[in-house]
Structure formats: structure tokens, C-alpha cells
Design an enzyme around this catalytic site. Sequence first.
Site, PDB file in Angstrom:
ATOM      1  N   ARG A 160      -7.482 -30.069 -18.308  1.00 24.17           N
ATOM      2  CA  ARG A 160      -6.607 -31.073 -18.902  1.00 24.17           C
ATOM      3  C   ARG A 160      -5.661 -30.337 -19.851  1.00 24.17           C
ATOM      4  O   ARG A 160      -5.996 -29.288 -20.396  1.00 24.17           O
ATOM      5  CB  ARG A 160      -7.409 -32.104 -19.691  1.00 24.17           C
ATOM      6  N   LYS A 183     -13.891 -34.459 -22.184  1.00 27.74           N
ATOM      7  CA  LYS A 183     -14.003 -35.814 -22.727  1.00 27.74           C
ATOM      8  C   LYS A 183     -15.453 -36.145 -23.045  1.00 27.74           C
ATOM      9  O   LYS A 183     -16.355 -35.784 -22.299  1.00 27.74           O
ATOM     10  CB  LYS A 183     -13.470 -36.825 -21.705  1.00 27.74           C
ATOM     11  N   HIS A 251      -0.356 -33.596 -16.054  1.00 33.18           N
ATOM     12  CA  HIS A 251      -1.591 -34.131 -15.487  1.00 33.18           C
ATOM     13  C   HIS A 251      -1.597 -33.998 -13.960  1.00 33.18           C
ATOM     14  O   HIS A 251      -2.647 -33.843 -13.342  1.00 33.18           O
ATOM     15  CB  HIS A 251      -1.751 -35.592 -15.900  1.00 33.18           C
ATOM     16  N   ARG A 254      -3.255 -30.897 -12.610  1.00 39.73           N
ATOM     17  CA  ARG A 254      -4.715 -30.998 -12.496  1.00 39.73           C
ATOM     18  C   ARG A 254      -5.098 -31.782 -11.240  1.00 39.73           C
ATOM     19  O   ARG A 254      -6.027 -31.411 -10.526  1.00 39.73           O
ATOM     20  CB  ARG A 254      -5.255 -31.656 -13.765  1.00 39.73           C
ATOM     21  N   HIS A 277     -15.724 -34.796 -14.294  1.00 40.22           N
ATOM     22  CA  HIS A 277     -15.798 -36.249 -14.124  1.00 40.22           C
ATOM     23  C   HIS A 277     -17.247 -36.709 -14.168  1.00 40.22           C
ATOM     24  O   HIS A 277     -18.118 -36.114 -13.542  1.00 40.22           O
ATOM     25  CB  HIS A 277     -15.205 -36.661 -12.769  1.00 40.22           C
ATOM     26  N   TYR A 286      -8.916 -39.457  -7.916  1.00 43.07           N
ATOM     27  CA  TYR A 286      -8.117 -38.366  -8.450  1.00 43.07           C
ATOM     28  C   TYR A 286      -7.498 -37.529  -7.343  1.00 43.07           C
ATOM     29  O   TYR A 286      -6.365 -37.096  -7.423  1.00 43.07           O
ATOM     30  CB  TYR A 286      -9.061 -37.478  -9.263  1.00 43.07           C
TER      31      TYR A 286
END
Length: 309
Positions: A160, A183, A251, A254, A277, A286
Site C-alpha cells: 500500500r 491494516k 492504489h 497494487r 487481506h 481486488y
Amino acid sequence: MLISPACRDALEGWLTHRKSLDGVADNTIEAYRGDVLGFLTFITGHFGDTTGLAPLARVKPTDMRAWMAHERRRGVAARSLARQLSSVKSFYRWLAEREGFEPTAVLATRSPKFQKKLPRPLAEDAARAMIDTVELQAGKDWIAARDAAVLTLLYGCGLRISEALGLRFADTPLPDVMRITGKGGKERVVPVIDAARRAVARYLAAQPFPMEPDDPLFRGARGGALSPRLIAKAMESARMQLGLPATATPHAMRHSFATHLLEAGGDLRAIQELLGHASLSTTQAYTAVDTARLMEVYDNAHPKGRRHG
């Protein structure tokens, strides 16, 4: 309209539970707080009752519809309202279990429909061209090397933008494998391709600032931490030069990493790990790969799933 102390305590209790047991990130906790507080404030006013938790236990489907209509009148988009409803349902599951009431009226509420935005990866040649062209946007050689290094980390390692810009000088020279905290504080292991190592080394050799171990690896023109907006702006200029759509963002690099790995025969679960993820369904969306391709990967990877014919 103020909510009752009991409602406020219940909200804080739920947030503490989510943070301590589920490891939810601080910014997500704040989003949950806003979502549920808005709902509690509406229900308190709706019933005109500011005592205890009693109003929450007697919410009916009509009350849920009234709340959702109220939010739409305030200009809340369907996507945002769906997120708010998800937060409210999570809160209700926890509260009903503790307080012993029936939460079906809330849990059965249908989420508003909205068009999911699928990420748009770049074609492989476009991703490479973006890295080459972004260098041409910079007025100084070291800034050109910096921007190319950041994009190479996004596309070559699936980072990211926040993860790439969170790297420190102490992380260099880049190893064969990096541990990245993403995250929700989740840590993952990311292989570093030679091109990324070379791009970062070239940037470091060119950049003009003294570097301490705790200093940010990527610096702005005056030596401060590099803003993600500057990378986005460099990509805006490059995509105009290349004739690429507005979806060609940091983004998207990625996204492209994941899609191109899958197209090359990469395993979906391995790509999920590389991206960090929590859910495999996120990785599927994605990568924006059609169902037939996903089934082909599944058939090849799963011995019981192989179809013969």
C-alpha cells in the site's frame, strides 16, 4: 438529542471489546463510534426516551426503515449507509447477547443496494510504462529516482502507499524478504524483487539529505516525510502523458501486482497473504479476474476440485 448514559456505556463497552479482542485499528474504531452514535441518537429522539437501554430492545423493522430514510434525507450515500448498518448490526449482536433481548428486527434489516466499484488494474506494459514515465515528471534527478522507487515497491511488492512511505532508513538496504505491518496491525512477509532493491538503492545514492535510522526513507523536496499526494500528482501527470484513465492511481499499482501474479498462475491464497487481506473474497475482488479464471486456479490447486472430462 443526548443519548442515555447506559447507551453511551454500552457503545464504549462494545468498542473496547472490538479493539481488545478483535484487534480492530484505531481509525476503524472511530468510524464504528460515529456510525453507532448516529443511530443511537436517532433512536433516542425517535422514541423520545433517554432512559436506559429500553428503547434499543424495542426497535422494530419500521423503526429501522425510519432511521435509514432519515440518513438518506441527510444525503448519506447508499454505500456509506450500508457500512453504518453493518456497524449497527455488529453492535446489536454484542448488546443482545449481553442484555438478553431479541435483535432480529435489526439483524434482518436489508442493506441498501449499491454498485460495487471494482478496482481497475493496469495492463502489464502500462504498469511498466508508468514507472518509467513518472521519472520524467520530476525536475530533479533524485526526485525522479524517488518516485520510481515508490512505484516499484507498489507494483513489485504489492505494498500500500502508506506502507511504502512508512519505511525507514533502518530498513535499507532492502532485504530479500520484508516484514510489513499493514491494516489493523496485521504483519505479513513480503518478498522483495531485485528491481525494487535496485530502485531504492539508486534513490538513496541520489537523495541529498543526511539519514538517521529512524528517518523516513522517502523524503519530500525539503527533507520532510514524503506525502502520498505528491506521488499521486506525479502519476496524474504520467497517466496524461501515457493516455491512461483516471483509475491509474498509486492504489492501482497494487491491484496490478495482484492481477498479474494471478494471471501468471499464482495461487490465490498465496496472493492473499502477500497483500495482507483478511478475507479471500477481498483478494478476488481486488484482482478483478473473471470467474472462469478463478475456477481454473481453484481446479489446479484443489485435488478434490479437479474436474475430469
